[in-house]
Every structure is written in C-alpha cells, then in structure tokens.
Scaffold this active site. Structure first.
Site, PDB file in Angstrom:
ATOM      1  N   LYS A  37     -11.597   0.930  -1.968  1.00  0.00           N
ATOM      2  CA  LYS A  37     -10.696   1.483  -2.791  1.00  0.00           C
ATOM      3  C   LYS A  37     -11.086   1.391  -4.300  1.00  0.00           C
ATOM      4  O   LYS A  37     -12.074   2.278  -4.665  1.00  0.00           O
ATOM      5  CB  LYS A  37      -9.298   0.806  -2.709  1.00  0.00           C
ATOM      6  CG  LYS A  37      -8.860   0.905  -1.259  1.00  0.00           C
ATOM      7  CD  LYS A  37      -7.297   0.451  -1.000  1.00  0.00           C
ATOM      8  CE  LYS A  37      -7.098   0.243   0.415  1.00  0.00           C
ATOM      9  NZ  LYS A  37      -7.575   1.576   1.633  1.00  0.00           N
ATOM     10  N   SER A  76       0.739  -1.188   0.240  1.00  0.00           N
ATOM     11  CA  SER A  76      -0.082  -0.019   0.065  1.00  0.00           C
ATOM     12  C   SER A  76       0.803   1.311  -0.263  1.00  0.00           C
ATOM     13  O   SER A  76       0.428   2.290  -0.572  1.00  0.00           O
ATOM     14  CB  SER A  76      -0.946  -0.025   0.997  1.00  0.00           C
ATOM     15  OG  SER A  76      -0.182  -0.065   2.468  1.00  0.00           O
ATOM     16  N   HIS A  86      -5.232  -3.183  -2.745  1.00  0.00           N
ATOM     17  CA  HIS A  86      -5.064  -2.278  -3.879  1.00  0.00           C
ATOM     18  C   HIS A  86      -4.905  -3.111  -5.259  1.00  0.00           C
ATOM     19  O   HIS A  86      -4.659  -2.176  -6.275  1.00  0.00           O
ATOM     20  CB  HIS A  86      -3.569  -1.641  -3.531  1.00  0.00           C
ATOM     21  CG  HIS A  86      -3.791  -0.814  -2.386  1.00  0.00           C
ATOM     22  ND1 HIS A  86      -4.194   0.611  -2.386  1.00  0.00           N
ATOM     23  CD2 HIS A  86      -3.347  -1.166  -1.179  1.00  0.00           C
ATOM     24  CE1 HIS A  86      -4.147   0.850  -0.991  1.00  0.00           C
ATOM     25  NE2 HIS A  86      -3.833   0.175  -0.020  1.00  0.00           N
TER      26      HIS A  86
HETATM   27  C1  PLP Z   1      -3.492  -3.308   2.358  1.00  0.00           C
HETATM   28  C2  PLP Z   1      -4.436  -3.019   2.944  1.00  0.00           C
HETATM   29  N1  PLP Z   1      -5.118  -3.799   3.644  1.00  0.00           N
HETATM   30  C3  PLP Z   1      -6.341  -3.417   4.215  1.00  0.00           C
HETATM   31  C4  PLP Z   1      -6.628  -2.197   4.269  1.00  0.00           C
HETATM   32  C5  PLP Z   1      -8.076  -1.633   4.924  1.00  0.00           C
HETATM   33  O1  PLP Z   1      -8.953  -1.545   4.303  1.00  0.00           O
HETATM   34  P1  PLP Z   1     -10.189  -0.842   4.678  1.00  0.00           P
HETATM   35  O2  PLP Z   1      -9.978   0.962   4.607  1.00  0.00           O
HETATM   36  O3  PLP Z   1     -11.500  -1.081   4.001  1.00  0.00           O
HETATM   37  O4  PLP Z   1     -10.390  -0.755   6.072  1.00  0.00           O
HETATM   38  C6  PLP Z   1      -6.150  -1.036   3.548  1.00  0.00           C
HETATM   39  C7  PLP Z   1      -6.605   0.204   3.598  1.00  0.00           C
HETATM   40  O5  PLP Z   1      -6.174   1.317   3.958  1.00  0.00           O
HETATM   41  C8  PLP Z   1      -4.854  -1.545   2.864  1.00  0.00           C
HETATM   42  O6  PLP Z   1      -4.147  -0.464   2.234  1.00  0.00           O
END
Ligand code: PLP
Length: 393
Positions: free
Chosen positions: A240, A180, A208
């Site tokens: 996202k 991320s 992502h």
């Molecule tokens: C790699 C990754 N996993 C999980 C999440 C968490 O997702 P959510 O924003 O739906 O809680 C994110 C978001 O920031 C992320 O970048």
C-alpha cells in the site's frame, strides 16, 4: 453431459445477487489519475497512498537489484530464496516500527494467515473485531484456537468477552489499525489497556497505517504513542503506502524466530523477487522522511470530506485517507460506480462479503498527489452521478 453446469449456476446466482466481480484493466501507472479503457480518469480507491510505486529512487533501486540478482529469488526463504536483500529490508522495518525484529512474508495476506495460526494454537482464545480484514478472518479460520468476534470497536463488548475468557492458555486480541473499508482508526490505547488488564496479547494489522500515521509514518502504534510497548505485535503490508508487494510482522526477536519455524505461509512459499525487496527497502527509507507528503495526503482527505459534507453526501467521516460513501444495496453501489466512471472518476463498488450486507459502498481513498482540481472533479462527478442514479429510481 455438461460438467460445468454447477459453475454456470453459481455464476448466474452471483450475477442475480449483484455480487459478480470482474476485472478492470488499468493501462497506465496507477497514481491520482490513470488510463482505463483508453480514457483518463481520476482514480479513487488506490492504496498507492504516497505514490511510491512511481518514485524515481524506488524505481532505480528496483532496476539495480534486477540487474544484480535477476528476476526471481529461486526458492522459499528456508531453502535457497533468502537473498541478503531481506536482511536490509527487515532491519529497516524493525527500525521504523521500533521493534526488536521484523520478518517479511510474500504478501500481507500471507503474513496474517501465517502469524495467526502459528501463535494462536489449540487451547487459546482469539478475540477479533467484526470488521477485520479477510486475511485476519482467514488466519483465524486456519488457527485451532477458539474464536470470538467482538462488535466493531466496541470496548464494552471486548471487555465482556475477556471477562468470560478463563481457562485458556493464551488470549489474543486482533484488530486492524485503520479499518480497510471504513477508514476509522482502532482505539489502540484502550484495547491495549484491556489486553494488559486481562493478560491478553495484542496483534495489530497496520496495512493502511504504515506510511500514513505517526510522525515517522510508522503507523497507528506510533500515532498513539505506544511504540515502547514491545509486546504489541504488528503485521502489515508493503503493497500500500510502500508501493510494492510483501507483508511483514514486526515484533520481538524470539517471536520472529518462532514464525520462521512455524508460519506455514512463510515456510511453504517462494521468496519475493529481488527488485521488490530493494524497492521496498528504499520506499521504507523515504517514508521516514516524507512528512510533507503524508500531510498532503491527509489534507486531500479532509478536503474531500469537507466537500462531501457541503454537498449532502452520506459518508463515514474519519481522520484517514479512506472515505467510504455508503450506498446500501449492492446493485445500487455497482450502478453508482459505473455512472461515476462515465463521469471520469473510478471508485470501485465494495460489496459483501467484503463489507456487511446492506452497506455496499464506494471505497474512496485519496492519494498524496491528487490535486485540488482532481478533488473538484470528483465532487462534480459525484453530484452528476447522484442525479443520474436518482432519476432511475
Ligand atoms: C487490513 C489489511 N490487511 C492485509 C491486507 C493484505 O495485504 P496484501 O495485499 O499485501 O496481501 C490488506 C490488503 O488488502 C488489508 O487491507
């Protein structure tokens, strides 16, 4: 007596370390451009990669569900909150991911902190990439399994740890699909080979990758041609590229049934609002058929990377929509982001603990609807900001 003295001290310390975070209000639909503080700026760093949060069909689906079902789901899914809209969405996710089943959580964070402790239990070993997302780290913390962190994408290190991992009931390898904050793609075929060789199960968080990679936009597993490997467990988010809210786990029917019974963040939290479920269902449909939007997104990313290269910027090149401009110290990253904002571009500064010490950065992510003009404006603003920041040192 000041009961909040310790809070004041804590705040002062965070400020002194340049790690203080504050909220910035966005006053318009966050697409390639947005209004902040009354000023129209180019927005970099948004995760609304395909712009689906503002897609007319997605909005229509949300409006219809709102009218039919009201604003909330009324309970956790195991009690009164399991609206039939869930079934449709979960089928669509499973179909896109080519898995037997899928289960929707109320966010990606909740999916990860639910699935990891539910599957990896006492007597197991978790092997987790050092740059995995905080939700994976927190999921690992909640698990009673033993944890071992492998160096980022270092297959030799992972294999070394696997070789040493005897005596555990189950071994779990967990990795982001697209990282991320760095934008690089995990080497899934190699990791999967190691998982098979050492009898471990692979969990991929494709937050992502969904909507971006693979012909159908199914994500990193499809991108690498691994979709037929039904033992890979995929987690992710609907917040996202899908443009809404929610998380998911795509896996076998049995595994999904187990999560319904064991994942605490699933059991003890209210179901998603109907409009959110309907919006995500339509967005997943659109993702399947919007290859040209995906191409546009990746073209924008390449154009920005080429321009950064030509202008001598220090960034981590990759094949995705996430382009980190490494600045170094937190203070400088913060300052750079502020000056950039004055030049009409908002790219948030990302600091520890989100990224390792000394690697604070601007996380620049492009979206599909950024225009050539937007990219030009970004480069001009970056050059102007670099000059302004350099003058101060
Ligand atoms: C790699 C990754 N996993 C999980 C999440 C968490 O997702 P959510 O924003 O739906 O809680 C994110 C978001 O920031 C992320 O970048």
């Amino acid at each position: 007596m000041n009961h909040d003295r310790w809070i004041e001290d804590k705040i002062a310390q965070l400020r002194q370390d340049n790690l203080w975070r504050s909220l910035r209000s966005i006053e318009s639909i966050p697409l390639g451009r947005a209004t902040i503080d009354g000023k129209e700026i180019v927005l970099l760093g948004s995760n609304n990669y395909l712009g689906l949060s503002a897609h007319p069909q997605v909005i229509e689906a949300a409006n219809n569900a709102l009218t039919e079902f009201g604003t909330g789901s009324s309970g956790s899914r195991l009690t009164t909150g399991n609206l039939n809209l869930y079934t449709k969405l979960e089928r669509k996710i499973a179909s896109l991911k080519q898995t037997e089943a899928a289960i929707v959580f109320s966010s990606g964070y909740l999916a990860n902190i639910g699935v990891i402790p539910a599957l990896a239990v006492e007597g197991d070993l978790i092997l987790s990439d050092e740059l995995n997302h905080a939700s994976i780290i927190d999921g690992c913390r909640l698990s009673k399994a033993r944890k071992s962190i492998y160096l980022h994408s270092d297959l030799n290190h992972l294999e070394h740890l696997l070789k040493d991992a005897s005596g555990y009931q189950h071994r779990w390898i967990i990795t982001d699909g697209i990282f991320s904050m760095d934008g690089d793609i995990a080497s899934l075929p190699d990791i999967y080979d190691l998982a098979c060789q050492y009898n471990a199960r692979l969990i991929v968080d494709d937050a992502h990758g969904l909507g971006i990679l693979g012909k159908k936009g199914s994500g990193t597993v499809e991108h690498f041609g691994l979709s037929q490997n039904q033992d890979i467990i995929q987690t992710g988010t609907l917040s996202k590229a899908v443009g809404g809210l929610g998380g998911y786990v795509a896996a076998s029917k049995n595994l999904v049934e187990l999560l319904i019974n064991q994942a605490r963040s699933f059991i003890f939290s209210t179901g998603l609002p109907p409009a959110t479920l309907a919006a995500a269902t339509t967005a997943v449909d659109i993702i399947r058929s919007c290859a040209s939007v995906r191409q546009n997104l990746l073209k924008n990313a390449q154009n920005l990377q080429n321009a950064l290269l030509q202008n001598g910027f220090d960034f981590l090149p990759n094949e995705t929509q996430i382009i980190p401009l490494i600045i170094g110290p937190a203070k400088q990253a913060l300052h750079f982001s502020e000056v950039l904002f004055e030049h009409g571009v908002y790219a948030p500064a990302i600091r520890p603990p989100t990224v390792p010490e000394g690697t604070s950065r601007l996380r620049m992510s492009v979206i599909a609807s950024h225009t050539e003009n937007d990219i030009k404006k970004v480069i001009q603003a970056l050059i102007a900001s670099r000059t302004a920041v350099d003058k101060l040192h």
